[in-house]
Motif scaffolding. Structure first.
Motif, PDB file in Angstrom:
ATOM      1  N   UNK A   1       0.840  -1.188   0.000  1.00 34.06           N
ATOM      2  CA  UNK A   1       0.000   0.000   0.000  1.00 34.06           C
ATOM      3  C   UNK A   1       0.879   1.243   0.000  1.00 34.06           C
ATOM      4  N   UNK A   2       0.269   2.317  -0.392  1.00 31.10           N
ATOM      5  CA  UNK A   2       0.997   3.586  -0.399  1.00 31.10           C
ATOM      6  C   UNK A   2       0.507   4.406   0.779  1.00 31.10           C
ATOM      7  N   UNK A   3       1.421   4.779   1.635  1.00 29.88           N
ATOM      8  CA  UNK A   3       1.028   5.588   2.789  1.00 29.88           C
ATOM      9  C   UNK A   3       1.740   6.914   2.750  1.00 29.88           C
ATOM     10  N   UNK A   4       0.979   7.949   2.541  1.00 27.13           N
ATOM     11  CA  UNK A   4       1.588   9.271   2.416  1.00 27.13           C
ATOM     12  C   UNK A   4       1.583   9.967   3.768  1.00 27.13           C
TER      13      UNK A   4
ATOM     14  N   UNK B   1      -4.017  11.807   9.640  1.00 23.53           N
ATOM     15  CA  UNK B   1      -2.892  10.903   9.413  1.00 23.53           C
ATOM     16  C   UNK B   1      -1.639  11.562   8.831  1.00 23.53           C
ATOM     17  N   UNK B   2      -1.748  12.778   8.402  1.00 23.04           N
ATOM     18  CA  UNK B   2      -0.607  13.411   7.743  1.00 23.04           C
ATOM     19  C   UNK B   2       0.279  14.174   8.721  1.00 23.04           C
ATOM     20  N   UNK B   3       1.582  14.141   8.465  1.00 19.81           N
ATOM     21  CA  UNK B   3       2.499  14.985   9.239  1.00 19.81           C
ATOM     22  C   UNK B   3       2.445  16.428   8.767  1.00 19.81           C
ATOM     23  N   UNK B   4       2.283  16.564   7.458  1.00 20.79           N
ATOM     24  CA  UNK B   4       2.303  17.903   6.870  1.00 20.79           C
ATOM     25  C   UNK B   4       1.128  18.030   5.911  1.00 20.79           C
TER      26      UNK B   4
ATOM     27  N   UNK C   1      -3.512  21.090  13.561  1.00 23.39           N
ATOM     28  CA  UNK C   1      -2.223  21.678  13.955  1.00 23.39           C
ATOM     29  C   UNK C   1      -1.987  21.459  15.445  1.00 23.39           C
ATOM     30  N   UNK C   2      -3.019  21.743  16.203  1.00 25.80           N
ATOM     31  CA  UNK C   2      -2.848  21.594  17.655  1.00 25.80           C
ATOM     32  C   UNK C   2      -2.422  20.177  18.028  1.00 25.80           C
ATOM     33  N   UNK C   3      -2.913  19.222  17.263  1.00 25.21           N
ATOM     34  CA  UNK C   3      -2.578  17.826  17.549  1.00 25.21           C
ATOM     35  C   UNK C   3      -1.234  17.417  16.952  1.00 25.21           C
ATOM     36  N   UNK C   4      -0.484  18.382  16.434  1.00 25.45           N
ATOM     37  CA  UNK C   4       0.877  18.067  16.026  1.00 25.45           C
ATOM     38  C   UNK C   4       1.175  18.229  14.540  1.00 25.45           C
ATOM     39  N   UNK C   5       0.190  18.602  13.781  1.00 25.22           N
ATOM     40  CA  UNK C   5       0.415  18.719  12.339  1.00 25.22           C
ATOM     41  C   UNK C   5       1.137  20.005  11.951  1.00 25.22           C
ATOM     42  N   UNK C   6       1.743  19.955  10.784  1.00 27.42           N
ATOM     43  CA  UNK C   6       2.325  21.165  10.192  1.00 27.42           C
ATOM     44  C   UNK C   6       1.434  21.597   9.041  1.00 27.42           C
ATOM     45  N   UNK C   7       0.989  22.839   9.078  1.00 24.95           N
ATOM     46  CA  UNK C   7       0.133  23.371   8.010  1.00 24.95           C
ATOM     47  C   UNK C   7       0.898  24.469   7.283  1.00 24.95           C
TER      48      UNK C   7
ATOM     49  N   UNK D   1       4.263  29.891  13.231  1.00 22.12           N
ATOM     50  CA  UNK D   1       3.732  29.974  14.586  1.00 22.12           C
ATOM     51  C   UNK D   1       3.534  28.564  15.117  1.00 22.12           C
ATOM     52  N   UNK D   2       4.096  28.316  16.257  1.00 24.43           N
ATOM     53  CA  UNK D   2       3.849  27.052  16.930  1.00 24.43           C
ATOM     54  C   UNK D   2       2.476  27.104  17.576  1.00 24.43           C
ATOM     55  N   UNK D   3       1.681  26.090  17.343  1.00 23.78           N
ATOM     56  CA  UNK D   3       0.337  26.034  17.911  1.00 23.78           C
ATOM     57  C   UNK D   3       0.163  24.638  18.500  1.00 23.78           C
ATOM     58  N   UNK D   4      -0.058  24.553  19.789  1.00 26.35           N
ATOM     59  CA  UNK D   4      -0.194  23.235  20.407  1.00 26.35           C
ATOM     60  C   UNK D   4       1.037  22.410  20.094  1.00 26.35           C
ATOM     61  N   UNK D   5       0.829  21.244  19.577  1.00 22.59           N
ATOM     62  CA  UNK D   5       1.965  20.382  19.230  1.00 22.59           C
ATOM     63  C   UNK D   5       2.426  20.579  17.793  1.00 22.59           C
ATOM     64  N   UNK D   6       1.782  21.455  17.098  1.00 22.12           N
ATOM     65  CA  UNK D   6       2.121  21.605  15.689  1.00 22.12           C
ATOM     66  C   UNK D   6       2.534  23.026  15.335  1.00 22.12           C
ATOM     67  N   UNK D   7       2.464  23.331  14.086  1.00 28.02           N
ATOM     68  CA  UNK D   7       2.887  24.658  13.645  1.00 28.02           C
ATOM     69  C   UNK D   7       2.171  25.040  12.344  1.00 28.02           C
ATOM     70  N   UNK D   8       2.081  26.350  12.157  1.00 26.75           N
ATOM     71  CA  UNK D   8       1.536  26.879  10.909  1.00 26.75           C
ATOM     72  C   UNK D   8       2.607  27.746  10.275  1.00 26.75           C
ATOM     73  N   UNK D   9       2.808  27.546   8.990  1.00 28.42           N
ATOM     74  CA  UNK D   9       3.748  28.410   8.260  1.00 28.42           C
ATOM     75  C   UNK D   9       2.957  29.174   7.224  1.00 28.42           C
TER      76      UNK D   9
END
Lengths: 657, 657, 657
Positions: free
Chosen positions: A383-386, A440-443, A464-470, A562-570
């Motif tokens: 399978x392909x997991x992105x 499911x995505x990191x970014x 983002x708060x749950x750790x994602x990068x947007x 900006x770091x938000x929760x466990x994640x960040x927004x660029x």
């Protein structure tokens, strides 16, 4: 099962020729063909009289030889009697010109007579082929919406559009409010005052425009769904596919997915960048997971009509096929099997040339068929997991289609640039609808995501708060869902999340660049030139990671994080040149085991129960050298390669890792 | 008799002005004028009321002064009452736009009302002028088919096209077979399902397209023939001419020849290459032998509307006139005599300027008239005998018009390049239809002769066996007469004759050239770069005379030669650059006494009972030096020149040899 | 009184938003707003039902705050019910395409129903607002004739055109004579044979074309006048203005002046040359003296639709405002006040951005408002007195529109080049109609004045004899008022006055320049290259002041001067490059106190009872240094400056002299 086959046109050949062709298919270990996309006039030579006897023996022979059949509903090309008996079905452009009836997609999908006719032919085919051995799937229509055919301005569409807006807004007051009709002096009081947006693009009421674009997409999906429903009712065990044009843009593909069991796409090699095909593959894959390349063209893209398509180099067709498989295709249909002698597609070489002789291209197909047969089984279960997703918003794209904001900006090219930056690092990239699950995505990269609402922004904030990068790019958040300009300081609903507002947007001539400095806070230490569009960012909680170096903008932030929760927004407030974009995005992606992938080489990793499979594809006509993170067996040759490896021009490796 | 005259427009001038003009014509030793091409509204100011009194006194005066009259049937420009009373006659383009009625050629030649109207005016003129002294010839209509006017998409044409295909194919099955209708899904079952090919060029069914092109040409020839029959019946001793646009291409000129007694052409100087005019002359000459230049424009070609045409240099107009005579013209009509004050042609300078004053151009015309009068008699009885012929196939051209095969390819430009290569060596070159008699030629060049049948190939084979040299270029033999792609390995029906098949056609981007090597077997030792289209030739009896030098094509033949009987066939599988083409073709032409003709100088040789006459024309604005093969009297100056000779800018020599 | 204000769109905003907006206007010392240009659908939501209550409170509030209102008649944008109920009013282009009804100017001003509708809405507004406090003026319609909307080819126009030519010519014979219909074979016998010139520009009968252009201009003026008459009858004390597009060219602005009490114009910064805006200002000023800039755009010109307009640099908007005042504007309305959220103008930044926040641009407007308030009073009573006039002939322009004579020639660009040459020397330049009074000017420049009659030439001759300098350029005098080519040797009716005829016009390819030599008799000693168009002048009393240096033209005059009475005529037979033109024209202008004005700096001098006021404007983004002829107080800063002075980027000085 990895299906390998071709697009076949028995209507063009004699029984003897077909017999020869089938022998060659068998020899090439093909196991599937697609047929019938231009055969309405064969299936229904006169209205209401259906004929199948011209095709059934072919299907039977193929089946006997182990080759399954995918049939097309033939509604992309209406028979000449349709136009003669039902002249009102012809599509009309914004200036009032009728579509030429000798071309495909000349009928309006909102014309009641056309709906009646397509129902009848789909019904008739579905009933007949429900139990014919060998038939395994249906492609509905063909290349839906290609060549601008999703947009029709006929009277049927005007009426249907009025119904559509009536259903949506219920009252003209609400319509006027949504469309901000007062701004352009076009308030309506009665439904029959609603018209189609026939003005030049960019000079159209933005609200009316986006609703029209949505309406057109819905209309086409409605056309598809009518047939899908008929087919599902009659042939419950058959697959339902389409032949999507991934980047065409007038059809919200993710919404089409609801009616498709396996996505299909047309793929015509664009040799300017091998990753363009992968982008299309990933769009198809993101519809239904596994997908089929319904038409893998034997020659390269040639925009001008009347010219022979560009010839592929030795080993190149094989590479395009393997590239599809690497992207997750579970079926590849080479188009066409033999170059047609007539019609309007007669300058497209096939696996066989016009004279039917098997030559270089056939030999390459033979080899590919062997390899697919050999390696295909290894791919089962993988399978392909992105970890990275690109958010392609059709609403934003349609908004941008009419009002790109800056000259020459093309929403989907911008999306591709960001996709490319991800792929260059070895990552697989999903292309998702804004309402897709993103946990499911990191970014998540959301290019030019202009049209947003609270719910979407809330979902992204949670992500983002749950750790994602947007990652956001210029113009983000500038529109409401009505396509109205937001009254919240830009980036509008994203302002709080991004921790920044845009103090000023500077639109400048292309020959007056600004220099950007990544020195403070950036991971890449360098400067670059940016052009045409400069957002001057006022951080409110965000930290600058790139600043302007020139003139009055000196020291003003152009990119912030900006770091938000466990994640960040660029938030990126400029259009970065491709090289810088690749570096910059690369810094924010998860780690990938293989570093330094040469330009022109694509790496794709599949994950399975028995381990990973890694494809390495050389998209160039030159040998490429690269370093693997170890030694691995190549499933094609059986040899062990690595860590240093040289791939021949258009060569591929399928490594077991 | 060498006629020298002008295009005169008495409808634009007062009787006093006309009297002055005629005096100036007489002084310039003019002996003919052409009149009436835009005078339908004068001849028939109201439907059915004919008037001739406005013109007859002019014809009488001219006749008295020794100037004959060629009259035009005025059907190229319909009077405004035609459109007002018969609105259904207006021509329509493929998108449904009506032709503007204030321009020429706005009527459809298949409109029954228009046919009735043109019959009436031709009939009326023919009867009136049958016995008027001075009238010697008729030009039917004007610039037939110019500006795309040969192609009309109105309902009359659709009906007429159905008749045309019905007559040709007898059954819809045969039509479907010929058009390979199944390929594009457009089979028809009833005649009224046949439509005109309104799709974009290149995206049209090839069979439908070529039949439409043939139909349009036939329609225009039918329009011409209607009038020719009326004129021949009423004025049996008058010549019948036309004002052809030699390269326009929508009208099969050779087929028009059947109804013409002396061909006529329009000639507007194209200063980019002096041989372009000669090419047009040779096309006209190949129609009927001697020919007339009905409009020798006083100024150079200017494609943009609304601008004054480019000014000719001193001596240049005279040179264009002499160039026509050198090419075999037996009449040259300078256009216009005086620049019009109004209308849509008012920015074209005439022999006289708008103010009617005779200036530089008139003086040049005076001199030319004197010279024509003096030397003209010497030209009587001489003839032009070409040893080389260029086969211009309209079928191939129409096939190529829609599907040129490679981007930017223009069939007639390719023909001209080959024509030019012949002319540069001093040879006269006939331009012939594929069904012309070819026995008399040493060399026949058949550029891009795609559309062929067995009979044509058999005739060419016979020609070669009997000692001829046949030169073929890329794409030859690739189509059947239906415009279908051939199923015989390319060059299709030519394969056996050429002793070679095409293993592969490589279509490549223009910026990826191949190097060609002429070392083995070629007469010219050199290499050259070729682009875009590479045919890889498999010799089967032929010998390679040029090979590819690069990459995977290294050593593969690109040009081959095969001796057949007493002759030979040369097949060129690439598009040679102009310089190489000139050298290469030059090697295969018969000997010509004058070697090293400078670029920009044209040599034409006439043959007569009393010896040869050789024209040497300097098409440039610089002095040219050349070497003659001896000394010869110049018929213009009476002086003896040679062997070394200098020709002034735009100068000419008419040598008796 | 120097009015300073904005274009306001209360229909786009809530009452609360409007209240905020008005506060900001007051703070910026605005004293006027323009409203209503797109509000027909608000004023008359259903045919015959008029509503004013949505606007009246805004007018009252503004009035209370000291801000007057200019109201638009809203006829530029018809409500959707107009098209639904009166489909016959839609404008049609030359090819028969209907104008999109969702854009402005979609109605034909000759459609009787549209006239009825516009009368009704104008009547209703006039009655209602006649006595509403605060309303001081009317703008009729909007951007009249912009975007090609002055030209309509519908059936109403065809009928109206027939009436127009009938009234003008009385008989078809006279019409045929004027149009030289015989030249193109289009004589008419009945009025209903007269059509609109639908042929491609440049291929149209010249006489028919110019009459159509005049008719279109008259039609639009008629549309304006209908409303002006209604407004004057109902609101006798209100000003009547327009929002002219100065260079649009299809509307004879000087003829519009008769119905306007104060001219108005739209001004969108074109940053390629600051003088372009001044040219437009001077065109508006020449209509009625003082004028208003009805729309001073907040952003720079952006031709492509759908893109955000280019951002103005700091201080630049202020400079454009002051530039208007310098040119004599008595009112400047910044457009728009707040960027619209929807409609088709939503990518045009306003004084406020979409979010309504006052930022950099608002601060600049604040400053400008302060300065206008402070300095405005000083400008009262001053006047602009031009010594130089540019004769802009609409007839000549229309003639040139269809037949420019040489490729790429644009009549109004040529006019601007000459205007620019005058302005570069510090002079104010009036732009006048050929029938304007010219006695007061020292120099009259008449660029490409092709269409002339005896009366005009006689007036110019008188002017010259009494001491004036007249400057003529190529093609002058080449046409009669019917647009026929003159039969008098060129420069036609000017020949006697200029003391020269044109021996030959040479039209040459652009890459074959001639060198011009100013050595003999010229004030500037130099050579320059000229291109494309060479008139060879035969002096008959005039003296050469520039000659050709090359080839066969060597020594022939290209520019001549003739003293006549107390004045002189200069005839320029070539198109001088911009730099040479500036030098050459400069030599023939009156003295100006300030020499050496740097490129990019504009100087404008006003004359008043209390002395002169001199504006110095820096149109560039760089600092500029210049030398004043003394020291002067700057009315803005109060400081004394000079003689050396440095002006900041986009800076201005308002000097009391």
């Amino acid at each position: 099962m990895l299906r390998f086959g071709t697009c076949y046109h028995p209507e063009q050949w004699t029984a003897e020729q077909a017999a020869d062709h089938i022998k060659l298919m068998v020899k090439a270990r093909m196991n599937v063909v697609r047929m019938g996309e231009a055969c309405w006039c064969k299936f229904e030579p006169e209205q209401g009289r259906f004929r199948f006897e011209w095709l059934d023996p072919i299907i039977a022979t193929l089946h006997k030889e182990g080759i399954s059949t995918v049939l097309c509903t033939p509604t992309a090309i209406a028979p000449m009697w349709v136009y003669n008996r039902h002249p009102g079905v012809v599509r009309v452009d914004a200036r009032g010109h009728k579509a030429p009836t000798t071309a495909a997609h000349a009928c309006c999908v909102n014309a009641p007579e056309f709906q009646m006719l397509t129902d009848a032919v789909a019904q008739s085919l579905a009933r007949h082929y429900a139990k014919i051995d060998g038939v395994i799937a249906w492609q509905i229509d063909n290349a839906l919406g290609s060549g601008g055919s999703a947009r029709c301005y006929c009277e049927h569409c005007e009426k249907a559009f009025r119904q559509w807006v009536l259903a949506k807004y219920q009252s003209t007051d609400k319509l006027n409010e949504a469309w901000l009709s007062a701004s352009g002096g076009m308030e309506v009081r009665q439904w029959n005052e609603v018209t189609l947006p026939r003005s030049e693009r960019g000079r159209t009421n933005a609200g009316q425009w986006i609703d029209f674009a949505r309406f057109c997409s819905d209309s086409l999906i409605g056309h598809y769904k009518r047939q899908a429903d008929i087919l599902k009712a009659n042939c419950p065990s058959h697959e339902i596919t389409c032949n999507a044009v991934p980047r065409a843009g007038h059809l919200r593909l993710h919404k089409l997915s609801d009616h498709v069991t396996v996505a299909g796409r047309v793929s015509t090699p664009d040799r300017t960048d091998g990753l363009i095909a992968s982008y299309g593959h990933d769009i198809a894959r993101s519809m239904t997971g596994a997908f089929w390349v319904m038409e893998q063209s034997c020659s390269a893209r040639q925009d001008r009509p009347g010219v022979v398509s560009e010839t592929l180099d030795p080993a190149e067709l094989r590479r395009w096929c393997w590239q599809a498989a690497a992207a997750g295709a579970s079926g590849v249909y080479i188009y066409p099997f033999r170059a047609p002698l007539g019609g309007d597609d007669n300058l497209r070489p096939g696996v066989l040339d016009w004279d039917g002789k098997p030559r270089r291209r056939y030999k390459e197909v033979l080899r590919t068929g062997d390899e697919f047969a050999k390696v295909g089984r290894e791919l089962e279960g993988v399978a392909i997991e992105a970890k990275v997703a690109l958010m392609r918003s059709f609403d934003s794209r349609w908004s941008s289609e009419s009002q790109p904001g800056l000259p020459g900006f093309h929403h989907d090219d911008h999306c591709f640039d960001l996709y490319r930056a991800v792929k260059r690092k070895g990552h697989v990239c999903d292309t998702i609808d804004p309402d897709a699950e993103i946990k499911k995505y990191s970014v998540v990269i959301a290019p030019c995501l202009t049209v947003v609402d609270d719910a979407l922004v809330a979902r992204l904030e949670k992500y983002v708060k749950e750790g994602g990068t947007l990652i956001l790019t210029p113009q983000s958040g500038s529109r409401e869902t009505t396509n109205a300009m937001t009254t919240i300081p830009r980036p509008g609903l994203f302002a709080a999340l991004a921790g920044a507002t845009i103090e000023e947007i500077i639109v400048a001539p292309g020959d007056a660049p600004q220099t950007l400095n990544f020195a403070r806070g950036a991971l890449i230490a360098q400067t670059c030139k940016v052009r045409s569009w400069f957002e001057v960012i006022e951080p409110i909680g965000a930290e600058p990671i790139a600043e302007y170096l020139d003139g009055r903008l000196k020291g003003k932030p152009a990119i912030v994080r900006r770091g938000v929760g466990n994640g960040q927004v660029i938030y990126i407030g400029v259009y970065l040149p491709r090289e810088t974009l690749e570096l910059f995005i690369g810094e924010h992606l998860p780690d990938f085991p293989m570093k330094e992938i040469p330009d022109g080489v694509e790496v794709v990793q599949h994950k399975g129960e028995k381990g990973r499979i890694v494809f390495v594809l050389n998209h160039t006509g030159e040998r490429q050298h690269l370093k693997l993170p170890g030694t691995f067996p190549d499933l094609i040759t059986g040899e062990t390669v690595g860590p240093s490896v040289t791939i021949s021009a258009n060569g591929i490796l399928v490594l077991k890792a």
